[in-house]
Scaffold this motif. Structure first.
Motif, short mmCIF file in Angstrom:
data_model
loop_
_atom_site.label_atom_id
_atom_site.label_comp_id
_atom_site.label_asym_id
_atom_site.label_seq_id
_atom_site.Cartn_x
_atom_site.Cartn_y
_atom_site.Cartn_z
N ALA A 176 2.63 11.16 -10.10
CA ALA A 176 2.02 10.14 -11.24
C ALA A 176 2.36 8.89 -11.02
O ALA A 176 1.48 7.80 -11.16
N MET A 177 3.65 8.50 -10.70
CA MET A 177 4.46 7.17 -10.15
C MET A 177 3.65 6.67 -9.18
O MET A 177 3.03 5.45 -9.03
N THR A 178 3.19 7.42 -8.02
CA THR A 178 2.56 7.07 -6.87
C THR A 178 1.07 6.63 -7.27
O THR A 178 0.61 5.45 -6.75
N LYS A 236 2.98 2.09 1.43
CA LYS A 236 4.23 3.07 1.90
C LYS A 236 5.35 2.60 2.29
O LYS A 236 6.50 2.98 2.28
N TRP A 237 5.56 1.01 1.77
CA TRP A 237 6.93 0.28 2.06
C TRP A 237 7.63 0.49 0.90
O TRP A 237 8.70 0.21 0.77
N SER A 238 6.86 1.06 -0.18
CA SER A 238 7.61 1.23 -1.54
C SER A 238 8.35 2.40 -1.72
O SER A 238 7.52 3.41 -1.50
N PHE A 239 9.49 2.50 -2.14
CA PHE A 239 10.39 3.83 -2.24
C PHE A 239 9.59 4.64 -3.33
O PHE A 239 9.43 5.78 -3.19
N LEU A 240 9.13 4.13 -4.51
CA LEU A 240 8.75 4.85 -5.63
C LEU A 240 7.25 5.53 -5.21
O LEU A 240 6.78 6.43 -5.23
N TYR A 241 6.41 4.76 -4.41
CA TYR A 241 5.06 5.17 -3.69
C TYR A 241 5.25 6.50 -2.92
O TYR A 241 4.52 7.32 -2.81
N CYS A 242 6.51 6.56 -2.16
CA CYS A 242 6.52 7.52 -1.17
C CYS A 242 7.62 8.77 -1.79
O CYS A 242 7.54 9.75 -0.98
N MET A 243 8.06 8.57 -2.99
CA MET A 243 8.91 9.61 -3.55
C MET A 243 8.24 11.03 -3.42
O MET A 243 9.14 11.84 -3.29
N PRO A 244 7.05 10.97 -3.33
CA PRO A 244 6.57 12.65 -3.60
C PRO A 244 7.00 13.26 -2.21
O PRO A 244 7.17 14.49 -2.09
N MET A 245 6.78 12.38 -1.19
CA MET A 245 7.27 12.99 0.13
C MET A 245 8.61 13.41 0.38
O MET A 245 8.87 14.46 0.87
#
Length: 334
Positions: free
Chosen positions: A166-168, A187-196
Motif C-alpha cells: 500500500a505504501m509503494t 526504486k531508489w526509495s526504501f519505502l517504495y522497495c520495502m515489499p521486495m
C-alpha cells in the motif's frame, strides 16, 4: 541449511542482466525489433529488485534467529556490513571523482562514502550513478533489527507485506505529486522497495516448507510465472515481486537436491556471484572505456557489436574486481 548454492546462479544472471540493460540503454546497436531484444533483455533493469529479495532472504538466513535470540553483537554486525561494501565502493568513488573533479562531485562523493545517502529524500547522485542501490541496501542493513521485529511471525509478516505494498502504491502516486517531490518516487526509495525485502523475509519464514517442494514443481511454477508475466504485459510492482519470488523458491528447491552439480550450481556461477557487487559497481567504467576507444567501429553487425561490447565489458569488470579483491583488499575480504 543456511547456504543455498543455487542462489549464486540468480545473483550471477541478475548482474549480467543489469549490465546488458545498461549497455542497451547507452548505445543503439540497431538490434532486431523483437521480444528478445526489445522486452526481455531490457527487463534486466528490474533485476535490482531481485537483488533486494535475495539480500533480505540471505540476511535472514544468517541473522534472523540470532537477532531474535539476542546473540548478535551490533558492533561486529555493522562493522561487517561496512567492510563488505565500503572499501571497493570507496575506490570506485575516488576514481570517478578523479576523472570528473568538481565541487559537486566532492559533495556527492562525501554522501556516497557515508553509505547513508539512501536516506536522502531525492538521492540523485551522479558519482557512481549505479551506486544508488548500495544506499538502498545499506538502509536495509541499518534497520535490519527492526526488520526482524516486523516479520517476527508469519501473520505479522503478511500484514507488513500488505501495508508495504500500500505504501509503494501511495509513494508512486499521492506522494509523487510535483508539488511534493522533484521527481516521482521510484526504486531508489526504501519505502517504495520495502515489499521486495519483506517478500524475501517471508520466503525465509516458510523455508522448511519450501525445502520440501519437488524441484520440478518449483521449476514449473517459475516457468509459468515468467511466461504469464511477459504474456500479460503487466509490469506492476506486485507482479515483479511474485515473479522474482517464484525464481527464488525454485533456486531454494534446486539447492536442496541431492545432486552435486546442476545447471544452477556450478563453479562459474559461484565465482561470478562472489564478485557480483563489484562487477555491478565498476562495469560502467569499462563500458565507457570501450565506447571512447571506438573499438566497436570495426565490428559490422549490430548483434555482433552488442555481443563484443558485452563480453569486453564483463571481462574487464570481472578481471578488475578479482584483481582488487585479491590485492588491495585481500586482508579485508578474508
Amino acid at each position: 541449511m543456511n547456504r543455498f548454492e543455487s542462489l549464486d546462479c540468480l545473483r550471477a544472471l541478475a548482474v549480467i542482466g543489469i549490465v546488458i540493460c545498461h549497455i542497451l540503454g547507452n548505445i543503439d546497436f540497431g538490434l532486431p525489433e523483437n521480444f528478445f531484444f526489445q522486452t526481455f533483455l531490457p527487463f534486466g533493469a528490474d533485476y535490482v529488485f531481485l537483488f533486494m529479495m535475495l539480500s533480505a532472504f540471505s540476511m535472514c538466513c544468517a541473522y534472523y534467529q540470532k537477532f531474535k535470540d539476542r546473540q548478535v553483537d551490533l558492533n561486529t554486525f555493522y562493522k561487517r556490513r561496512y567492510l563488505r561494501i565500503w572499501p571497493f565502493f570507496a575506490l570506485m568513488v575516488l576514481i570517478d571523482v578523479a576523472f570528473g573533479f568538481s565541487k559537486e562531485s566532492l559533495i556527492e562523493a562525501f554522501a556516497n562514502l557515508t553509505l547513508f545517502f539512501g536516506f536522502l529524500p531525492n538521492p540523485d547522485i551522479h558519482v557512481i550513478g549505479v551506486g544508488w542501490f548500495l544506499g538502498l541496501i545499506f538502509a536495509f542493513y541499518a534497520i535490519f533489527p527492526f526488520f526482524v521485529f516486523l516479520i517476527d511471525n508469519k501473520i505479522r509478516a503478511w500484514i507488513v507485506l500488505a501495508l508495504s505494498i500500500a505504501m509503494t502504491i501511495f509513494a508512486s502516486s499521492y506522494f509523487s505529486r510535483p508539488e511534493l517531490v522533484v521527481r516521482a518516487v521510484g526504486k531508489w526509495s526504501f519505502l517504495y522497495c520495502m515489499p521486495m525485502f519483506v517478500g524475501g523475509g517471508l520466503i525465509y519464514l516458510y523455508i522448511d516448507k519450501i525445502k520440501k517442494i519437488p524441484v520440478l514443481w518449483a521449476l514449473s511454477i517459475a516457468v509459468l510465472a515468467t511466461v504469464l508475466f511477459f504474456a500479460l504485459d503487466s509490469y506492476h510492482f506486485v507482479a515483479k515481486m511474485l515473479l522474482f519470488a517464484s525464481w527464488l523458491i525454485f533456486a531454494i528447491a534446486d539447492s536442496v537436491r541431492p545432486a552435486q552439480w546442476t545447471l544452477m550450481r556450478n563453479k562459474f556461477f559461484a565465482f561470478l556471484s562472489g564478485v557480483s557487487m563489484e562487477v555491478y559497481l565498476c562495469h560502467m567504467m569499462f563500458f565507457r572505456a570501450i565506447e571512447k576507444t571506438h573499438v566497436l567501429d570495426f565490428v559490422p553487425s549490430g548483434i555482433l557489436r552488442f555481443l563484443v561490447c558485452l563480453v569486453l565489458t564483463l571481462a574487464g569488470a570481472i578481471a578488475f574486481s578479482v584483481l582488487v579483491k585479491k590485492t588491495i583488499f585481500r586482508g579485508i575480504h578474508r
